[in-house]
Design a protein around this motif. Structure first.
Motif, PDB file in Angstrom:
ATOM      1  N   ASP A  94      24.308 -34.388  43.497  1.00 56.89           N
ATOM      2  CA  ASP A  94      24.549 -34.986  44.806  1.00 56.89           C
ATOM      3  C   ASP A  94      23.260 -35.120  45.629  1.00 56.89           C
ATOM      4  OD1 ASP A  94      26.231 -36.225  46.622  1.00 56.89           O
ATOM      5  OD2 ASP A  94      26.654 -34.354  47.694  1.00 56.89           O
ATOM      6  N   GLY A  95      22.189 -35.607  44.992  1.00 53.99           N
ATOM      7  CA  GLY A  95      20.931 -35.849  45.692  1.00 53.99           C
ATOM      8  C   GLY A  95      20.104 -34.620  45.977  1.00 53.99           C
ATOM      9  N   VAL A  96      20.425 -33.491  45.332  1.00 51.15           N
ATOM     10  CA  VAL A  96      19.669 -32.255  45.530  1.00 51.15           C
ATOM     11  C   VAL A  96      19.185 -31.754  44.174  1.00 51.15           C
ATOM     12  CG1 VAL A  96      19.744 -29.866  46.348  1.00 51.15           C
ATOM     13  CG2 VAL A  96      20.999 -31.647  47.580  1.00 51.15           C
ATOM     14  N   LEU A  97      17.869 -31.571  44.057  1.00 48.71           N
ATOM     15  CA  LEU A  97      17.280 -31.009  42.853  1.00 48.71           C
ATOM     16  C   LEU A  97      17.226 -29.495  43.025  1.00 48.71           C
ATOM     17  CD1 LEU A  97      15.764 -31.557  40.139  1.00 48.71           C
ATOM     18  CD2 LEU A  97      13.664 -31.403  41.480  1.00 48.71           C
ATOM     19  N   THR A  98      17.754 -28.767  42.032  1.00 46.78           N
ATOM     20  CA  THR A  98      17.756 -27.304  42.097  1.00 46.78           C
ATOM     21  C   THR A  98      16.947 -26.751  40.936  1.00 46.78           C
ATOM     22  OG1 THR A  98      19.953 -27.325  43.104  1.00 46.78           O
ATOM     23  CG2 THR A  98      19.212 -25.244  42.148  1.00 46.78           C
ATOM     24  N   LEU A  99      15.991 -25.880  41.259  1.00 46.37           N
ATOM     25  CA  LEU A  99      15.215 -25.155  40.263  1.00 46.37           C
ATOM     26  C   LEU A  99      15.632 -23.700  40.363  1.00 46.37           C
ATOM     27  CD1 LEU A  99      11.687 -26.605  41.139  1.00 46.37           C
ATOM     28  CD2 LEU A  99      13.355 -27.523  39.520  1.00 46.37           C
ATOM     29  N   LYS A 100      16.106 -23.141  39.263  1.00 50.74           N
ATOM     30  CA  LYS A 100      16.494 -21.729  39.322  1.00 50.74           C
ATOM     31  C   LYS A 100      16.184 -21.050  38.008  1.00 50.74           C
ATOM     32  CE  LYS A 100      21.472 -22.250  38.471  1.00 50.74           C
ATOM     33  NZ  LYS A 100      22.782 -21.938  39.028  1.00 50.74           N
ATOM     34  N   GLY A 101      16.066 -19.749  38.075  1.00 51.79           N
ATOM     35  CA  GLY A 101      15.754 -18.972  36.886  1.00 51.79           C
ATOM     36  C   GLY A 101      15.536 -17.526  37.232  1.00 51.79           C
ATOM     37  N   GLU A 102      14.869 -16.847  36.307  1.00 53.50           N
ATOM     38  CA  GLU A 102      14.619 -15.417  36.498  1.00 53.50           C
ATOM     39  C   GLU A 102      13.327 -15.030  35.820  1.00 53.50           C
ATOM     40  OE1 GLU A 102      16.812 -11.085  35.921  1.00 53.50           O
ATOM     41  OE2 GLU A 102      17.748 -12.889  35.122  1.00 53.50           O
ATOM     42  N   LYS A 103      12.534 -14.238  36.525  1.00 54.51           N
ATOM     43  CA  LYS A 103      11.299 -13.683  35.960  1.00 54.51           C
ATOM     44  C   LYS A 103      11.540 -12.200  35.739  1.00 54.51           C
ATOM     45  CE  LYS A 103       6.373 -13.308  36.567  1.00 54.51           C
ATOM     46  NZ  LYS A 103       5.224 -13.581  37.437  1.00 54.51           N
ATOM     47  N   ARG A 104      11.398 -11.797  34.485  1.00 55.06           N
ATOM     48  CA  ARG A 104      11.659 -10.395  34.128  1.00 55.06           C
ATOM     49  C   ARG A 104      10.355  -9.644  33.909  1.00 55.06           C
ATOM     50  NH1 ARG A 104      15.346 -13.517  31.234  1.00 55.06           N
ATOM     51  NH2 ARG A 104      17.506 -13.132  31.791  1.00 55.06           N
ATOM     52  N   SER A 105      10.394  -8.364  34.144  1.00 55.92           N
ATOM     53  CA  SER A 105       9.238  -7.513  33.881  1.00 55.92           C
ATOM     54  C   SER A 105       9.037  -7.402  32.375  1.00 55.92           C
ATOM     55  CB  SER A 105       9.476  -6.131  34.490  1.00 55.92           C
ATOM     56  OG  SER A 105       8.413  -5.271  34.178  1.00 55.92           O
ATOM     57  N   GLU A 106       7.768  -7.436  31.950  1.00 51.30           N
ATOM     58  CA  GLU A 106       7.475  -7.355  30.524  1.00 51.30           C
ATOM     59  C   GLU A 106       7.681  -5.953  29.957  1.00 51.30           C
ATOM     60  OE1 GLU A 106       4.770  -8.414  32.622  1.00 51.30           O
ATOM     61  OE2 GLU A 106       5.326 -10.526  32.496  1.00 51.30           O
ATOM     62  N   VAL A 107       7.518  -4.949  30.799  1.00 50.06           N
ATOM     63  CA  VAL A 107       7.615  -3.562  30.332  1.00 50.06           C
ATOM     64  C   VAL A 107       8.557  -2.781  31.242  1.00 50.06           C
ATOM     65  CG1 VAL A 107       5.337  -3.486  29.272  1.00 50.06           C
ATOM     66  CG2 VAL A 107       5.579  -2.912  31.672  1.00 50.06           C
ATOM     67  N   GLU A 108       9.165  -1.765  30.680  1.00 42.68           N
ATOM     68  CA  GLU A 108       9.989  -0.828  31.452  1.00 42.68           C
ATOM     69  C   GLU A 108       9.113   0.369  31.791  1.00 42.68           C
ATOM     70  OE1 GLU A 108      13.170  -0.821  32.582  1.00 42.68           O
ATOM     71  OE2 GLU A 108      13.321  -2.916  31.987  1.00 42.68           O
ATOM     72  N   ASP A 109       8.374   0.276  32.861  1.00 44.63           N
ATOM     73  CA  ASP A 109       7.430   1.330  33.224  1.00 44.63           C
ATOM     74  C   ASP A 109       8.013   2.140  34.380  1.00 44.63           C
ATOM     75  OD1 ASP A 109       3.848   1.319  33.948  1.00 44.63           O
ATOM     76  OD2 ASP A 109       5.281   2.941  33.751  1.00 44.63           O
ATOM     77  N   LYS A 110       8.552   3.281  34.057  1.00 41.37           N
ATOM     78  CA  LYS A 110       9.165   4.133  35.077  1.00 41.37           C
ATOM     79  C   LYS A 110       8.114   4.804  35.966  1.00 41.37           C
ATOM     80  CE  LYS A 110      13.337   3.737  33.326  1.00 41.37           C
ATOM     81  NZ  LYS A 110      14.168   2.694  33.744  1.00 41.37           N
TER      82      LYS A 110
END
Length: 167
Positions: A94-110
């Motif tokens: 409907d005339g609206v461009l939507t960019l969406k996504g997700e950036k995840r951390s490469e490491v699980e660093d506690k």
């Protein structure tokens, strides 16, 4: 009760100035201005917000985009460093461009104590303001840059009117 009793430096008959006035600064408005600034600095320091201009606001304007609009097409270029094509979804509705996504951390660093990197979901909606040939929309991704080309319909192209500028 006397109004003078409400003023802190007049209590108990003393003429001592409050802390804000003791630095040889006798202008009450300048002192008030400094104190209000100090209070705001203390409040915002507690939120651990980055300094203005250093990191894009979380979700409000990320990814950064560049939009060009000419007679034949609209081109939207978005910088999405650290992402792959599979991490981004491009929608046109409907005339609206939507960019969406997700950036995840490469490491699980506690043990990580500090990070200025952006992680998480994002969604950016861009109203186009022109009729688009939806079957000819093209999207390319290269080196962290997404380019979406949206060709205008003939009707949208013919609605462009040049206006002469008089000197």
């Amino acid at each position: 009760m006397n109004v003078r009793d409400l003023i802190p430096w007049n209590r108990n008959g003393g003429n001592q100035l409050p802390t804000a006035f003791r630095d040889g600064d006798r202008d009450p408005f300048l002192s008030l201005h400094r104190e209000v600034n100090r209070l705001f600095d203390d409040v915002f320091r507690g939120f651990s917000l980055p300094a203005v201009g250093t990191v894009p606001a979380f979700g409000g304007g990320w990814p950064s985009v560049e939009i060009t609009d000419n007679e034949k097409e609209i081109r939207v270029t978005a910088e999405v460093p650290g992402l792959d094509e599979k991490d981004i979804e491009v929608l046109l509705d409907d005339g609206v461009l939507t960019l969406k996504g997700e950036k995840r951390s490469e490491v699980e660093d506690k043990d990580r104590q500090f990070s200025e990197r952006f992680y998480g979901r994002f969604e950016r909606r861009i109203p186009l303001g022109a009729e688009i040939r939806e079957d000819e929309v093209d999207a390319h991704f290269r080196n962290g840059v997404l380019t979406v080309t949206l060709p205008k319909t003939e009707k949208a192209q013919s609605q462009v009117k040049r206006i002469a500028i008089k000197g």
